[in-house]
Write an enzyme that holds these catalytic residues in place. Structure first.
Site, PDB file in Angstrom:
ATOM      1  CD  GLU A 437     -33.560  -8.886  27.267  1.00  0.00           C
ATOM      2  OE1 GLU A 437     -34.095  -8.607  26.180  1.00  0.00           O
ATOM      3  OE2 GLU A 437     -32.657  -9.721  27.380  1.00  0.00           O
TER       4      GLU A 437
HETATM    5  C1  LIG Z   1     -23.252  -8.868  30.748  1.00  0.00           C
HETATM    6  C2  LIG Z   1     -24.017  -8.543  29.497  1.00  0.00           C
HETATM    7  C3  LIG Z   1     -24.835  -9.507  28.934  1.00  0.00           C
HETATM    8  C4  LIG Z   1     -25.519  -9.231  27.749  1.00  0.00           C
HETATM    9  N1  LIG Z   1     -26.266 -10.224  27.144  1.00  0.00           N
HETATM   10  C5  LIG Z   1     -26.755 -10.025  25.903  1.00  0.00           C
HETATM   11  C6  LIG Z   1     -27.326 -11.080  25.144  1.00  0.00           C
HETATM   12  O1  LIG Z   1     -27.447 -12.210  25.628  1.00  0.00           O
HETATM   13  N2  LIG Z   1     -27.752 -10.824  23.883  1.00  0.00           N
HETATM   14  C7  LIG Z   1     -27.642  -9.597  23.311  1.00  0.00           C
HETATM   15  O2  LIG Z   1     -28.032  -9.450  22.159  1.00  0.00           O
HETATM   16  N3  LIG Z   1     -27.101  -8.559  23.994  1.00  0.00           N
HETATM   17  C8  LIG Z   1     -26.654  -8.742  25.258  1.00  0.00           C
HETATM   18  N4  LIG Z   1     -26.076  -7.706  25.953  1.00  0.00           N
HETATM   19  C9  LIG Z   1     -26.016  -6.402  25.334  1.00  0.00           C
HETATM   20  C10 LIG Z   1     -26.954  -5.388  26.010  1.00  0.00           C
HETATM   21  O3  LIG Z   1     -28.285  -5.703  25.726  1.00  0.00           O
HETATM   22  C11 LIG Z   1     -26.533  -3.992  25.546  1.00  0.00           C
HETATM   23  O4  LIG Z   1     -25.303  -3.715  26.188  1.00  0.00           O
HETATM   24  C12 LIG Z   1     -27.578  -2.936  25.875  1.00  0.00           C
HETATM   25  O5  LIG Z   1     -28.742  -3.111  25.105  1.00  0.00           O
HETATM   26  C13 LIG Z   1     -27.054  -1.509  25.628  1.00  0.00           C
HETATM   27  O6  LIG Z   1     -26.414  -1.387  24.397  1.00  0.00           O
HETATM   28  P1  LIG Z   1     -24.952  -0.733  24.327  1.00  0.00           P
HETATM   29  O7  LIG Z   1     -24.102  -1.449  25.312  1.00  0.00           O
HETATM   30  O8  LIG Z   1     -24.502  -0.725  22.926  1.00  0.00           O
HETATM   31  O9  LIG Z   1     -25.158   0.731  24.846  1.00  0.00           O
HETATM   32  P2  LIG Z   1     -25.574   1.991  23.939  1.00  0.00           P
HETATM   33  O10 LIG Z   1     -26.728   1.645  23.066  1.00  0.00           O
HETATM   34  O11 LIG Z   1     -24.352   2.543  23.290  1.00  0.00           O
HETATM   35  O12 LIG Z   1     -26.081   3.013  25.058  1.00  0.00           O
HETATM   36  C14 LIG Z   1     -25.204   3.848  25.832  1.00  0.00           C
HETATM   37  C15 LIG Z   1     -26.079   4.836  26.607  1.00  0.00           C
HETATM   38  O13 LIG Z   1     -26.819   5.660  25.705  1.00  0.00           O
HETATM   39  C16 LIG Z   1     -28.208   5.561  25.940  1.00  0.00           C
HETATM   40  N5  LIG Z   1     -28.921   5.587  24.654  1.00  0.00           N
HETATM   41  C17 LIG Z   1     -28.641   4.886  23.543  1.00  0.00           C
HETATM   42  N6  LIG Z   1     -29.518   5.177  22.572  1.00  0.00           N
HETATM   43  C18 LIG Z   1     -30.386   6.072  23.081  1.00  0.00           C
HETATM   44  C19 LIG Z   1     -31.532   6.757  22.574  1.00  0.00           C
HETATM   45  N7  LIG Z   1     -31.992   6.557  21.331  1.00  0.00           N
HETATM   46  N8  LIG Z   1     -32.173   7.609  23.390  1.00  0.00           N
HETATM   47  C20 LIG Z   1     -31.758   7.816  24.660  1.00  0.00           C
HETATM   48  N9  LIG Z   1     -30.686   7.203  25.184  1.00  0.00           N
HETATM   49  C21 LIG Z   1     -30.012   6.343  24.406  1.00  0.00           C
HETATM   50  C22 LIG Z   1     -28.404   4.250  26.674  1.00  0.00           C
HETATM   51  O14 LIG Z   1     -29.587   4.240  27.491  1.00  0.00           O
HETATM   52  C23 LIG Z   1     -27.132   4.149  27.498  1.00  0.00           C
HETATM   53  O15 LIG Z   1     -27.285   4.857  28.687  1.00  0.00           O
HETATM   54  C24 LIG Z   1     -25.415  -7.956  27.158  1.00  0.00           C
HETATM   55  C25 LIG Z   1     -24.612  -6.983  27.752  1.00  0.00           C
HETATM   56  C26 LIG Z   1     -23.897  -7.258  28.892  1.00  0.00           C
HETATM   57  C27 LIG Z   1     -22.980  -6.209  29.464  1.00  0.00           C
END
Ligand SMILES: Cc1cc2nc3c(=O)[nH]c(=O)nc-3n(C[C@H](O)[C@H](O)[C@H](O)COP(=O)(O)OP(=O)(O)OC[C@H]3O[C@@H](n4cnc5c(N)ncnc54)[C@H](O)[C@@H]3O)c2cc1C
Length: 594
Positions: A437
């Site tokens: 989220e």
């Molecule tokens: C169990 C689970 C359930 C989920 N359920 C859903 C769902 O129902 N629907 C859905 O759409 N998604 C869902 N997600 C996805 C979830 O919302 C994302 O994993 C989350 O938003 C982070 O994206 P990412 O994993 O690609 O991490 P990334 O975006 O790759 O981030 C990696 C790190 O980099 C940091 N970062 C990234 N960009 C920036 C920036 N611009 N500035 C500073 N820091 C940054 C982040 O804070 C994080 O610490 C789920 C994930 C999990 C694990």
């Protein structure tokens, strides 16, 4: 150790800190009363304690096996969900015209805390569905609402929220799922989504996916994203689920926690593409999704509160039973709750939990006021208040959720590391809430770059002024049990105010410096707000106790407010320095990370 819903505490915070009591009094024509709210909370508490909580460990062990495209939910879950939906809980704050009960969001927030404490994995699907209902009610066409809203609001069907793709996580605008216009006004959806919560399950006979996708002629980035409703089963002429749509779960993830919440890879286009229907306008999908996401962010914050409450209950029970060492006074074998260091842990757990609860409920109450307040100016101010508090409710509460669950393990000693106590599951479950989220880092950036500038800084300054009133009231109360609470909170607010001014100035002058300080700033904000909320509760409880207002535990609330002021709020000065002085070394990070 299971969970008992703390209905009295929850009702107290709802009425006296979040201001629901005041809101009810100000709405003389409504049929909402404090008695009605308490009856709803009692009933929710019973269902959470008796029906859902016993399924938490079962779900953790069983998981959601995936075979032949189907997911089997853990034993007992379908019956529990069906009973929950039949109780009308999905639509508790949904519009009455679509079958909801129209109760305040703040009441739903209190219920959400209880569902999540009973089982985070259980509550996750329902609250995403509630968010879907809100987005559809706000942005859907009359036909879409007619066909889908009553079934979603009744819980007969569940919804999903689908943003994430392998290359599009925090950067939602990078998504590639395609939507092509069809001659009949529908759209053909092709692509892949990952990490989709409750993307497939056997709890309901249809699943309504809310999918972000891009039209072929859409502008790049966030401005080219549209929202589509994609049912698992297309509806027949009778409005019932008919032909299978081309939207399928291909795999599920094996996770650290929330084992009973299926996390799915969804594929659109095994057979040429799924049929989808536009929600809102083309290329305005993020706008619609934000309706859903704001709701879901608060709900995830409540997961932090919920798991913290459950972990605290378990740690307290264990600390009263487990004997180690000798009591200082009697010299006899002592339950560990008598040792000052264990007391410190337990008080930290309870204080952080109640502080985060108050922040989350206040956020929900502000959302209610943004719809219900009597005049336009009050509605606008409440809207800005909800917007300001949402990232704090989400990130502060989920950070403390993990911290409190970790302390819960520590109180259990070695047994905390052993699965049978349940303390380990709390910790494993809590961790995801800091990530999904919108990660907590992204929440902090949202707070600093979008929320602080609201109304030219007016929204944050108005909030800080209210915090100051509370600190002054705590000092003026002259209550011996509060000690120096008013003064210490005043100092924490000074830190918050200076850090706020500094950040507002950096937003133009040095945006990277502002981004570098965002996370400690959010913690500073939550610390000052949480401390004031506990002081406010102590003052309200003292007033009620003096007026014979029943069992409100005035002494306990005063001790907790003082503990927070002395042990947590005093960290505000360090957080302020991290915000203001920390940017320089972060700018030089490459030298240390080489
Ligand atoms: C169990 C689970 C359930 C989920 N359920 C859903 C769902 O129902 N629907 C859905 O759409 N998604 C869902 N997600 C996805 C979830 O919302 C994302 O994993 C989350 O938003 C982070 O994206 P990412 O994993 O690609 O991490 P990334 O975006 O790759 O981030 C990696 C790190 O980099 C940091 N970062 C990234 N960009 C920036 C920036 N611009 N500035 C500073 N820091 C940054 C982040 O804070 C994080 O610490 C789920 C994930 C999990 C694990």
């Amino acid at each position: 150790m299971t969970y008992t819903a703390p209905v009295r505490d929850i009702a107290f915070t709802l009425m006296h800190t979040a201001g629901l009591g005041r809101a009810i009094a100000a709405e003389p024509n409504g049929d909402l009363t404090e008695d009605l709210v308490e009856a709803v909370l009692e009933e929710a508490g019973r269902f959470a304690t008796d029906v859902i909580a016993p399924l938490n460990a079962v779900g953790d062990r069983h998981g959601t096996p995936f075979k032949g495209g189907r997911i089997t939910m853990p034993p007992g879950w379908k019956e529990a969900y069906t009973g929950w939906a039949a109780g009308g809980w999905m639509g508790i704050s949904a519009p009455t015209e679509w079958g909801g009960q129209g109760l305040p969001h703040a009441v739903n927030a209190a219920c959400l805390e209880m569902w999540n404490a009973a089982s985070m994995a259980f509550a996750l699907g329902p609250f995403l569905t509630q968010g879907a209902c809100e987005a559809l009610a706000a942005h859907g066409s009359a036909e879409l609402k007619q066909a889908y809203l009553p079934k979603l609001i009744s819980g007969e069907w569940m919804g999903t929220m689908q943003l994430t793709e392998p290359q599009a996580g925090s950067d939602v605008g990078a998504l590639r799922t395609r939507a092509e216009r069809q001659a009949d006004g529908s759209y053909k959806i092709t692509g892949q989504k990952i990490f989709i919560t409750y993307g497939e399950h056997d709890l309901t006979d249809n699943i309504i996916h809310f999918v972000l996708a891009r039209l072929p002629d859409a502008p790049a980035g966030n401005r080219g994203v549209s929202l589509f409703l994609v049912p698992k089963f297309l509806l027949g002429p009778d409005g019932k689920p008919g032909r299978r749509n081309d939207a399928r779960c291909h795999a599920i993830e094996h996770k650290m926690g929330i084992h009973a919440s299926p996390t799915c890879t969804m594929v659109y286009g095994d057979e040429g593409g799924a049929t989808g229907y536009l929600v809102g306008e083309e290329n305005r999908g993020l706008n619609c999704m934000f309706t859903m996401m704001n709701n879901a962010r608060l709900a995830v914050g409540l997961q932090g509160v919920a798991i913290a409450e459950r972990a605290t209950q378990a740690a307290l029970a264990y600390a009263r039973e487990r004997k180690q060492g000798r009591a200082a006074k009697s010299g006899e074998s002592a339950p560990i709750i008598l040792h000052p260091d264990v007391r410190r842990m337990l008080l930290t757990m309870r204080a952080l939990t109640r502080a985060a609860r108050a922040i989350c409920y206040a956020t929900a109450a502000a959302t209610d006021a943004s719809h219900r307040a009597g005049d336009e100016a009050a509605r606008k101010a409440a809207h800005d208040r909800a917007a300001l508090l949402t990232p704090i409710a989400k990130a502060f509460s989920t950070d403390i959720g993990t911290e409190v669950a970790s302390l819960g393990i520590q109180v259990h000693g070695g047994m905390g590391f052993i699965e049978e106590t349940g303390a380990a599951q709390h910790y494993r479950d809590a961790r995801i809430a800091q990530i999904y989220e919108g990660t907590n880092g992204i929440q902090a950036i949202d707070l600093v770059t979008r929320k602080l500038p609201l109304g030219n800084g007016g929204a944050v300054r108005a909030y800080i002024a209210e915090l100051r009133d509370t600190a002054k009231a705590a000092a003026a109360a002259n209550h011996p049990a509060l000690g120096g609470t008013g003064r210490l909170l005043g100092e924490a607010i000074d830190s918050l105010e200076r850090a706020t001014d500094w950040l507002l100035a950096q937003l133009d002058a040095s945006p990277d410096a502002a981004l570098a300080g965002a996370t400690p700033y959010l913690r500073l904000f939550g610390t000052a707000a949480g401390g004031c909320a506990l002081a406010q509760e102590a003052i309200a409880a003292t007033r009620l106790a003096a007026g014979n207002g029943g069992a409100v535990d005035a002494a306990g609330r005063a001790t907790l407010a003082r503990f927070f002021a002395e042990n947590v709020a005093t960290q505000a000065g360090g957080l302020e320095r991290a915000v203001v002085e920390g940017a320089e070394s972060i700018a030089q990070a490459e030298t240390a990370l080489a």
